[in-house]
Design a protein around this motif. Structure first.
Motif, short mmCIF file in Angstrom:
data_model
loop_
_atom_site.label_atom_id
_atom_site.label_comp_id
_atom_site.label_asym_id
_atom_site.label_seq_id
_atom_site.Cartn_x
_atom_site.Cartn_y
_atom_site.Cartn_z
N GLN A 361 32.76 82.08 60.69
CA GLN A 361 32.26 81.70 62.01
C GLN A 361 33.34 81.82 63.09
O GLN A 361 33.05 82.08 64.25
CB GLN A 361 31.72 80.26 61.98
N ASN A 362 34.60 81.64 62.68
CA ASN A 362 35.71 81.71 63.62
C ASN A 362 36.39 83.08 63.64
O ASN A 362 37.50 83.22 64.15
CB ASN A 362 36.73 80.62 63.30
N ASN A 363 35.70 84.07 63.05
CA ASN A 363 36.20 85.46 63.01
C ASN A 363 37.59 85.57 62.37
O ASN A 363 38.44 86.36 62.81
CB ASN A 363 36.24 86.06 64.42
N LEU A 364 37.81 84.76 61.34
CA LEU A 364 39.08 84.80 60.62
C LEU A 364 38.89 85.56 59.30
O LEU A 364 37.93 85.32 58.57
CB LEU A 364 39.58 83.38 60.33
N ARG A 365 39.81 86.45 59.02
CA ARG A 365 39.73 87.25 57.79
C ARG A 365 40.24 86.41 56.62
O ARG A 365 41.17 85.61 56.78
CB ARG A 365 40.57 88.51 57.92
N PHE A 366 39.65 86.64 55.44
CA PHE A 366 40.09 85.88 54.26
C PHE A 366 40.07 86.78 53.03
O PHE A 366 39.40 87.81 52.98
CB PHE A 366 39.20 84.65 54.03
N MET A 367 40.85 86.38 52.04
CA MET A 367 40.89 87.05 50.74
C MET A 367 40.69 86.00 49.65
O MET A 367 41.26 84.91 49.72
CB MET A 367 42.24 87.75 50.52
N LEU A 368 39.87 86.35 48.65
CA LEU A 368 39.67 85.49 47.49
C LEU A 368 40.39 86.11 46.30
O LEU A 368 40.13 87.25 45.94
CB LEU A 368 38.18 85.34 47.16
N VAL A 405 52.78 97.36 46.19
CA VAL A 405 52.59 97.99 47.50
C VAL A 405 52.71 96.94 48.60
O VAL A 405 53.35 97.16 49.63
CB VAL A 405 51.21 98.69 47.56
N HIS A 406 52.09 95.77 48.37
CA HIS A 406 52.13 94.71 49.39
C HIS A 406 53.30 93.76 49.11
O HIS A 406 53.43 93.20 48.02
CB HIS A 406 50.80 93.94 49.41
N ASN A 407 54.13 93.59 50.11
CA ASN A 407 55.32 92.73 50.00
C ASN A 407 55.71 92.28 51.40
O ASN A 407 54.90 92.39 52.33
CB ASN A 407 56.46 93.50 49.31
N GLU A 408 56.93 91.79 51.57
CA GLU A 408 57.34 91.28 52.89
C GLU A 408 57.36 92.36 53.96
O GLU A 408 57.22 92.07 55.15
CB GLU A 408 58.71 90.60 52.80
N ASN A 409 57.51 93.61 53.54
CA ASN A 409 57.52 94.72 54.51
C ASN A 409 56.13 95.31 54.75
O ASN A 409 55.93 96.08 55.69
CB ASN A 409 58.46 95.83 54.01
N ASN A 410 55.19 94.97 53.90
CA ASN A 410 53.81 95.47 54.02
C ASN A 410 52.85 94.36 53.59
O ASN A 410 52.21 94.45 52.55
CB ASN A 410 53.63 96.72 53.16
N PRO A 411 52.75 93.29 54.40
CA PRO A 411 51.93 92.14 53.99
C PRO A 411 50.43 92.44 54.06
O PRO A 411 50.00 93.44 54.62
CB PRO A 411 52.31 91.06 55.01
N PHE A 412 49.65 91.54 53.44
CA PHE A 412 48.20 91.63 53.54
C PHE A 412 47.78 91.54 55.01
O PHE A 412 48.45 90.88 55.81
CB PHE A 412 47.52 90.47 52.80
N GLU A 413 46.66 92.17 55.33
CA GLU A 413 46.08 92.01 56.67
C GLU A 413 44.98 90.96 56.57
O GLU A 413 43.81 91.26 56.35
CB GLU A 413 45.53 93.35 57.17
N THR A 414 45.35 89.71 56.70
CA THR A 414 44.40 88.62 56.53
C THR A 414 44.90 87.38 57.25
O THR A 414 46.09 87.27 57.58
CB THR A 414 44.19 88.31 55.03
N ASP A 415 43.97 86.46 57.48
CA ASP A 415 44.33 85.19 58.12
C ASP A 415 44.39 84.04 57.12
O ASP A 415 44.97 83.00 57.42
CB ASP A 415 43.29 84.85 59.20
N CYS A 416 43.76 84.23 55.96
CA CYS A 416 43.71 83.15 54.97
C CYS A 416 43.58 83.74 53.56
O CYS A 416 42.80 84.67 53.35
CB CYS A 416 42.53 82.22 55.27
N VAL A 417 44.33 83.20 52.63
CA VAL A 417 44.22 83.60 51.22
C VAL A 417 43.85 82.36 50.42
O VAL A 417 44.51 81.32 50.52
CB VAL A 417 45.54 84.20 50.70
#
Length: 731
Positions: A361-368, A405-417
């Motif tokens: 509802q708040n347009n925040l991206r998340f990963m499960l 592939v994903h690390n401190e130089n290439n983080p996830f594109e998300t607002d919440c994990v």
């Protein structure tokens, strides 16, 4: 047994693992031979060590080691040169070289390669190139054959050669204990065996250093410790090395100093005692503590009032949250890092669904995310959103299995994990996950604090809870409870140290009294093969035996052998293969027992075929087919991935009709059957029983003696893990 001859024909060759099927000419007698070789070329003279075995293809010589015998006849030398071993030397060039240098050909190539330029159509550059390739090939073959003498497999020998190159023999001869530190998969006992044969002294500093490191690595792998108190480490090392400490104090101190000087380990003071920790694990724990603290500080100080959002979710789903559940939702949304913990039936999944709706509802991206494939599938099914394993989300870097592939130089594109079943996450995986989180990301950890700790090193969830630095939502009230269901009720009774209700009047929790191990085993086998399928109309494959131990009458090894014979007996229509003491047969239920980032899998997803890399510890599937010629095994996992295992990787699979309770973490099974037996109090504990019972979705069946059940319920022993994360979070 040893045979010698010339390779006449190559029937099959797997370039990935070196497995070869060849025909060897032994003085005009043709013998089919199977085994692993660095390279396979027609015309090579070889000597093979092994034995004759019968197969569906007839009598074959199965070899475990081999050596190349350089040919001495002119014809043999010519065949060897044009066999493809040395690129750029074809039949015409080989013939010209041998015609010119006769029996001295090999000496000329090795000692005076420039002389090859005397031969027609060979330039000086090509002559030097041929000489270089010949030397490299000889070094490789010599290194592999040298290592094979110490029972090191061809695959492992190649791995060692990749690291040390032409210094392999020199390195191993001077200090075989280097292998323990440099080569994954080579243990102290292997290095010690080589050292003994070579003649390295029993009290060598190399040996003491390797013994100390072996004890630290064993503590990591077997008991989950990231460090050891120095006195304990020395005691363990003395036992392994069989060297008197009092007489060799300087030797032990010098070996420890060398580990610290080259930054392999750190020695530090902690809780008023000296501890020794591998640098790698110190930085894992330090990095996790640093990132969690950073995420905690980055949250906006203004707290959101979520009363309306929660009320809307309640109305929409016709439910009413308890106050502690509402607090859990609010705390999670308003914190940088938070933990939601509680036993079965306390509403963790419903809370996660509400959090997802508020984020959306708040347009925040998340990963499960979840640690295992089974856990991620369960999370996906319960939330109707995509969930991934942590490994899959991080993505293995192509061509480099040691990084993601994903690390401190290439983080996830998300607002919440949101990470479910977090009690299973060890500190190494937590470190990689934390590195991939954006600096302003929310992290919500969900799990049951009373489950067994992770199989891998560390005590992540427990350390976070005890640090007092992270927002914790503790759920205690039970909500999910079916009519007449005892699984959740009994799980909570066990967890509070009370005997479960076992009057056998419910439809999902049963106890069958059996007084000796053989009758327990027989009852369990009958339950899985006949009684429970008849009663529940489920397949035997949907019933999972969870056992506390590997060995013994009711251990998983014996139960697996027995159930394999009952459920999947030998058949002329089923291929099978023996690896070590295990027989793998088409149709067998199997489990992956280690993370393997290299294995390629394929899966049909709708009309598309997906392809990826990596199978992980705890993945369960079935053997679909076995190729007897190549010894490759095709496994189809429960999520539809199909993976082809070369023979060298098959030992990573274990039969899975019965699995240990530790391996069941994060999974859920329709029916769980558990042998209740006597045993060591440090193993048969309350939280082991609790973990087993909470793995069941529809039914639990316990078989054994009530007095042993009572012992487990009363036994609140928990093994202390030596970890730093809690104190690093505090500091």
């Amino acid at each position: 047994m040893r045979i010698e001859g010339v390779i006449e024909e190559i029937i099959f060759r797997n370039e990935q693992n070196g497995y070869s099927v060849i025909v060897v000419d032994q003085n005009n007698t043709m013998t089919t031979c199977v085994g692993k070789m660095v390279s396979t070329n027609i015309g090579e003279n070889i000597a093979l060590e092994g034995e004759f075995t019968k197969s569906k293809y007839g009598l074959q010589f199965s070899f475990s080691s081999y050596e190349i015998i350089m040919p001495t006849s002119l014809k043999g030398i010519e065949q060897y040169l044009c066999s493809g071993l040395i690129k750029g030397v074809g039949p015409v060039t080989a013939k010209n070289i041998v015609s010119h240098f006769k029996e001295n050909t090999f000496d000329i190539i090795e000692m005076s390669p420039t002389s090859l330029a005397e031969v027609k159509n060979i330039s000086l550059k090509k002559a030097l190139d041929i000489g270089e390739k010949f030397k490299e090939l000889k070094k490789l073959q010599n290194s592999v054959m040298f290592l094979q003498k110490y029972n090191i497999s061809t695959n492992m020998a190649l791995k060692i050669y990749e690291i040390y190159g032409d210094r392999t023999i020199e390195t191993v001869k001077s200090n075989p204990y280097r292998l323990v530190e440099d080569i994954s998969g080579v243990g102290f006992l292997t290095a010690d065996r080589i050292a003994k044969n070579i003649g390295i002294p029993h009290n060598s500093e190399f040996r003491v250093r390797a013994g100390l490191l072996h004890c630290l690595m064993t503590a990591v792998e077997r008991t989950g410790n990231t460090y050891l108190p120095k006195p304990m480490l020395l005691t363990n090392a003395v036992s392994v090395l069989e060297i008197n400490y009092e007489e060799n104090k300087e030797l032990f101190n010098s070996a420890l100093d060398s580990l610290v000087l080259d930054k392999t380990c750190k020695i530090m003071w902690h809780n008023n005692m000296e501890i020794v920790i591998q640098s790698q694990y110190y930085f894992y724990e330090y990095s996790v503590a640093q990132k969690l603290s950073l995420l905690n500080r980055s949250v906006i100080s203004k707290k959101l009032d979520l009363t309306d959002e929660i009320a809307h979710f309640e109305e929409k789903n016709n439910i009413s949250f308890h106050e502690e559940q509402k607090n859990a939702i609010t705390n999670s949304i308003n914190s940088g890092v938070s933990v939601i913990t509680g036993g079965p039936g306390t509403g963790k999944t419903t809370i996660v669904k509400c959090i997802i709706e508020i984020l959306t509802q708040n347009n925040l991206r998340f990963m499960l995310l979840a640690p295992t494939g089974r856990a991620s599938k369960r999370l996906s099914d319960s939330t109707a959103c995509e969930a991934k394993t942590i490994h899959r989300a991080l993505e293995i870097a192509q061509g480099n299995t040691s990084r993601f592939v994903h690390n401190e130089n290439n983080p996830f594109e998300t607002d919440c994990v949101i990470v479910d079943e977090v009690s299973m996450v060890d500190v190494a995986l937590m470190n990689h996950l934390c590195k991939a989180l954006p600096r302003d990301c929310k992290l919500i950890l969900v799990g049951d604090k009373d489950q067994l700790p992770s199989v891998g090193a560390g005590n992540v969830l427990d350390d976070i809870l005890k640090s007092g630095k992270i927002t914790i939502s503790m759920l205690t009230k039970i909500f999910r409870q079916k009519d007449n269901s005892l699984i959740i009720t009994n799980a909570h009774l066990i967890n509070s140290g009370k005997m479960p209700l076992i009057d056998n009047t419910s439809r999902d929790f049963f106890f069958e009294e059996r007084l000796d191990l053989n009758s327990i085993k027989d009852s369990i086998v009958d339950m899985v093969t006949r009684r429970l399928p008849d009663f529940t109309k489920l397949e035997s494959s949907q019933i999972q035996i969870l056992a506390p131990l590997k060995a013994g009458v009711c251990g998983i090894d014996n139960l697996n052998r027995t159930l394999q014979e009952k459920l999947n007996p030998p058949s002329l229509h089923k291929q099978e293969i023996a690896v070590g003491e295990t027989i793998y047969r088409e149709g067998d239920k199997v489990m992956q027992t280690a993370n393997n980032y290299n294995l390629i899998w394929k899966r049909i997803n709708g009309f598309l075929e997906e392809e990826g890399e990596g199978v992980y510890n705890g993945d369960i599937g079935f053997i679909e087919s076995i190729d007897f010629q190549t010894n490759e095994v095709l496994v189809i996992f429960e999520d539809g991935r199909k993976c082809l295992y070369p023979r060298s990787e098959i030992s990573q699979l274990s039969l899975a009709y019965a699995i240990t309770i530790h391996k069941s973490q994060g999974s859920e099974f329709d029916i769980v059957v558990l042998p209740v037996i006597a045993g060591a109090s440090m193993i048969l504990t309350r939280n082991l029983l609790y973990t087993a019972v909470t793995r069941a979705k529809n039914m639990v069946v316990l078989v054994g003696e009530k007095k042993n059940l009572k012992r487990m319920v009363s036994n609140n022993y928990t093994t202390q893990r030596f970890t730093l994360l809690k104190d690093l979070l505090i500091s």
